[in-house]
Motif scaffolding. Structure first.
Motif, PDB file in Angstrom:
ATOM      1  N   LEU A 117      52.048  70.291  76.142  1.00 20.78           N
ATOM      2  CA  LEU A 117      52.017  69.262  77.182  1.00 20.78           C
ATOM      3  C   LEU A 117      53.276  69.327  78.059  1.00 20.78           C
ATOM      4  O   LEU A 117      53.195  69.292  79.290  1.00 20.78           O
ATOM      5  CB  LEU A 117      51.888  67.870  76.554  1.00 20.78           C
ATOM      6  CG  LEU A 117      51.877  66.704  77.547  1.00 20.78           C
ATOM      7  CD1 LEU A 117      50.647  66.779  78.434  1.00 20.78           C
ATOM      8  CD2 LEU A 117      51.929  65.381  76.799  1.00 20.78           C
ATOM      9  N   GLY A 118      54.430  69.446  77.425  1.00 18.08           N
ATOM     10  CA  GLY A 118      55.686  69.507  78.173  1.00 18.08           C
ATOM     11  C   GLY A 118      55.782  70.742  79.052  1.00 18.08           C
ATOM     12  O   GLY A 118      56.225  70.666  80.199  1.00 18.08           O
ATOM     13  N   TRP A 160      53.298  72.566  80.358  1.00 16.87           N
ATOM     14  CA  TRP A 160      52.385  72.479  81.509  1.00 16.87           C
ATOM     15  C   TRP A 160      52.890  71.467  82.533  1.00 16.87           C
ATOM     16  O   TRP A 160      52.794  71.704  83.744  1.00 16.87           O
ATOM     17  CB  TRP A 160      50.969  72.147  81.060  1.00 16.87           C
ATOM     18  CG  TRP A 160      50.268  73.370  80.554  1.00 16.87           C
ATOM     19  CD1 TRP A 160      49.946  73.656  79.269  1.00 16.87           C
ATOM     20  CD2 TRP A 160      49.854  74.496  81.335  1.00 16.87           C
ATOM     21  NE1 TRP A 160      49.343  74.899  79.198  1.00 16.87           N
ATOM     22  CE2 TRP A 160      49.269  75.430  80.455  1.00 16.87           C
ATOM     23  CE3 TRP A 160      49.911  74.810  82.683  1.00 16.87           C
ATOM     24  CZ2 TRP A 160      48.758  76.650  80.887  1.00 16.87           C
ATOM     25  CZ3 TRP A 160      49.388  76.022  83.120  1.00 16.87           C
ATOM     26  CH2 TRP A 160      48.823  76.919  82.217  1.00 16.87           C
ATOM     27  N   THR A 161      53.439  70.361  82.076  1.00 19.55           N
ATOM     28  CA  THR A 161      53.990  69.374  83.011  1.00 19.55           C
ATOM     29  C   THR A 161      55.181  69.962  83.760  1.00 19.55           C
ATOM     30  O   THR A 161      55.281  69.840  84.985  1.00 19.55           O
ATOM     31  CB  THR A 161      54.418  68.108  82.247  1.00 19.55           C
ATOM     32  OG1 THR A 161      53.281  67.597  81.539  1.00 19.55           O
ATOM     33  CG2 THR A 161      54.947  67.050  83.179  1.00 19.55           C
ATOM     34  N   LEU A 162      56.092  70.590  83.030  1.00 17.13           N
ATOM     35  CA  LEU A 162      57.265  71.202  83.647  1.00 17.13           C
ATOM     36  C   LEU A 162      56.873  72.339  84.593  1.00 17.13           C
ATOM     37  O   LEU A 162      57.442  72.472  85.677  1.00 17.13           O
ATOM     38  CB  LEU A 162      58.216  71.714  82.556  1.00 17.13           C
ATOM     39  CG  LEU A 162      59.580  72.193  83.022  1.00 17.13           C
ATOM     40  CD1 LEU A 162      60.348  71.040  83.667  1.00 17.13           C
ATOM     41  CD2 LEU A 162      60.360  72.769  81.857  1.00 17.13           C
ATOM     42  N   THR A 163      55.883  73.130  84.200  1.00 20.70           N
ATOM     43  CA  THR A 163      55.416  74.224  85.051  1.00 20.70           C
ATOM     44  C   THR A 163      54.885  73.690  86.370  1.00 20.70           C
ATOM     45  O   THR A 163      55.238  74.199  87.448  1.00 20.70           O
ATOM     46  CB  THR A 163      54.326  75.040  84.322  1.00 20.70           C
ATOM     47  OG1 THR A 163      54.888  75.627  83.158  1.00 20.70           O
ATOM     48  CG2 THR A 163      53.751  76.119  85.211  1.00 20.70           C
ATOM     49  N   ALA A 164      54.052  72.669  86.316  1.00 22.26           N
ATOM     50  CA  ALA A 164      53.492  72.086  87.544  1.00 22.26           C
ATOM     51  C   ALA A 164      54.601  71.481  88.405  1.00 22.26           C
ATOM     52  O   ALA A 164      54.638  71.693  89.624  1.00 22.26           O
ATOM     53  CB  ALA A 164      52.446  71.037  87.196  1.00 22.26           C
ATOM     54  N   PHE A 165      55.514  70.747  87.777  1.00 24.47           N
ATOM     55  CA  PHE A 165      56.588  70.088  88.524  1.00 24.47           C
ATOM     56  C   PHE A 165      57.518  71.109  89.186  1.00 24.47           C
ATOM     57  O   PHE A 165      57.815  71.016  90.377  1.00 24.47           O
ATOM     58  CB  PHE A 165      57.381  69.164  87.591  1.00 24.47           C
ATOM     59  CG  PHE A 165      58.543  68.496  88.265  1.00 24.47           C
ATOM     60  CD1 PHE A 165      58.338  67.473  89.169  1.00 24.47           C
ATOM     61  CD2 PHE A 165      59.839  68.914  88.009  1.00 24.47           C
ATOM     62  CE1 PHE A 165      59.409  66.863  89.807  1.00 24.47           C
ATOM     63  CE2 PHE A 165      60.917  68.315  88.635  1.00 24.47           C
ATOM     64  CZ  PHE A 165      60.699  67.287  89.539  1.00 24.47           C
ATOM     65  N   TRP A 172      53.003  68.843  71.619  1.00 21.73           N
ATOM     66  CA  TRP A 172      53.930  68.284  72.608  1.00 21.73           C
ATOM     67  C   TRP A 172      54.593  69.382  73.439  1.00 21.73           C
ATOM     68  O   TRP A 172      54.872  69.186  74.626  1.00 21.73           O
ATOM     69  CB  TRP A 172      54.970  67.404  71.926  1.00 21.73           C
ATOM     70  CG  TRP A 172      54.353  66.120  71.480  1.00 21.73           C
ATOM     71  CD1 TRP A 172      54.068  65.747  70.202  1.00 21.73           C
ATOM     72  CD2 TRP A 172      53.914  65.064  72.322  1.00 21.73           C
ATOM     73  NE1 TRP A 172      53.462  64.521  70.197  1.00 21.73           N
ATOM     74  CE2 TRP A 172      53.358  64.067  71.490  1.00 21.73           C
ATOM     75  CE3 TRP A 172      53.902  64.850  73.691  1.00 21.73           C
ATOM     76  CZ2 TRP A 172      52.817  62.893  71.984  1.00 21.73           C
ATOM     77  CZ3 TRP A 172      53.369  63.673  74.192  1.00 21.73           C
ATOM     78  CH2 TRP A 172      52.826  62.711  73.335  1.00 21.73           C
TER      79      TRP A 172
END
Length: 194
Positions: A31-32, A34-39, A28
């Motif tokens: 996943l978090g 990579w999501t935060l990095t992209a956002f 998790w």
């Protein structure tokens, strides 16, 4: 050469009896992060890009060309044909009147050998201060894209670095757990019953 098995899609979230709590937390975290990095990267990049493009558009609207007059003859000499050399540019002092009527002076790049009183173009801001020629719309788009990209990459690096540090900490905890269990069961290895 290390032997590797085939890649299994979403292996971090598949059921496995050997998976520990730390493995699930790490899945998790990955996943978090990579999501935060992209956002964060996209948000920072688009925000900075829009800000730069808006600022450059404002400069194109507000900055105006005015006619300035050279205060003295420009250094250098005119070309052999008696005309002013268009290729060699030198600095010379010029004076101009802003739109509000105030007088300003400054150093401008002019052709070498230009006579005193020669008209030259100077770009000014609304207060009459000398500025550079504003960039074109296409140059502004390229500049905004490049600056926004650098800002986005820089902002995206923060959660990525934080995630790497957290994963390193989780890996250290997992190794400590394995060491504790090995010290408990290792001495029993090789014993026979009976």
């Amino acid at each position: 050469m290390a032997l590797r098995g085939s890649k299994v899609w979403l292996w971090r979230w598949r059921r496995n009896p050997l998976k520990r709590r730390a493995d699930r937390v790490e899945a998790w975290v990955v996943l978090g992060v990579w999501t935060l990095t992209a956002f964060v990267g996209m948000l920072a990049g688009t925000t900075v890009s829009r800000s730069v493009e808006d600022g450059l558009a404002r400069e194109r609207v507000e900055w105006r060309p005015l006619v300035a007059r050279l205060d003295e003859r420009a250094p250098g000499r005119a070309s052999e044909s008696g005309g002013v050399s268009r290729t060699e540019q030198v600095w010379a002092k010029a004076t101009w009147t802003a739109e509000d009527g105030s007088t300003h002076s400054g150093q401008l790049r002019v052709p070498a050998g230009s006579a005193a009183g020669t008209p030259v173009t100077v770009w000014t801001d609304p207060e009459g201060r000398q500025v550079t020629r504003p960039v074109t719309e296409s140059q502004a788009q390229v500049r905004a894209f490049l600056i926004g990209s650098v800002a986005g990459i820089g902002a995206a690096a923060l959660p990525l670095v934080g995630g790497r540090a957290l994963r390193r900490r989780l890996e250290r905890l997992r190794m400590d757990q394995w060491d504790a269990e090995w010290s408990r069961f290792g001495p029993m290895w090789g014993r026979t019953t009976g």
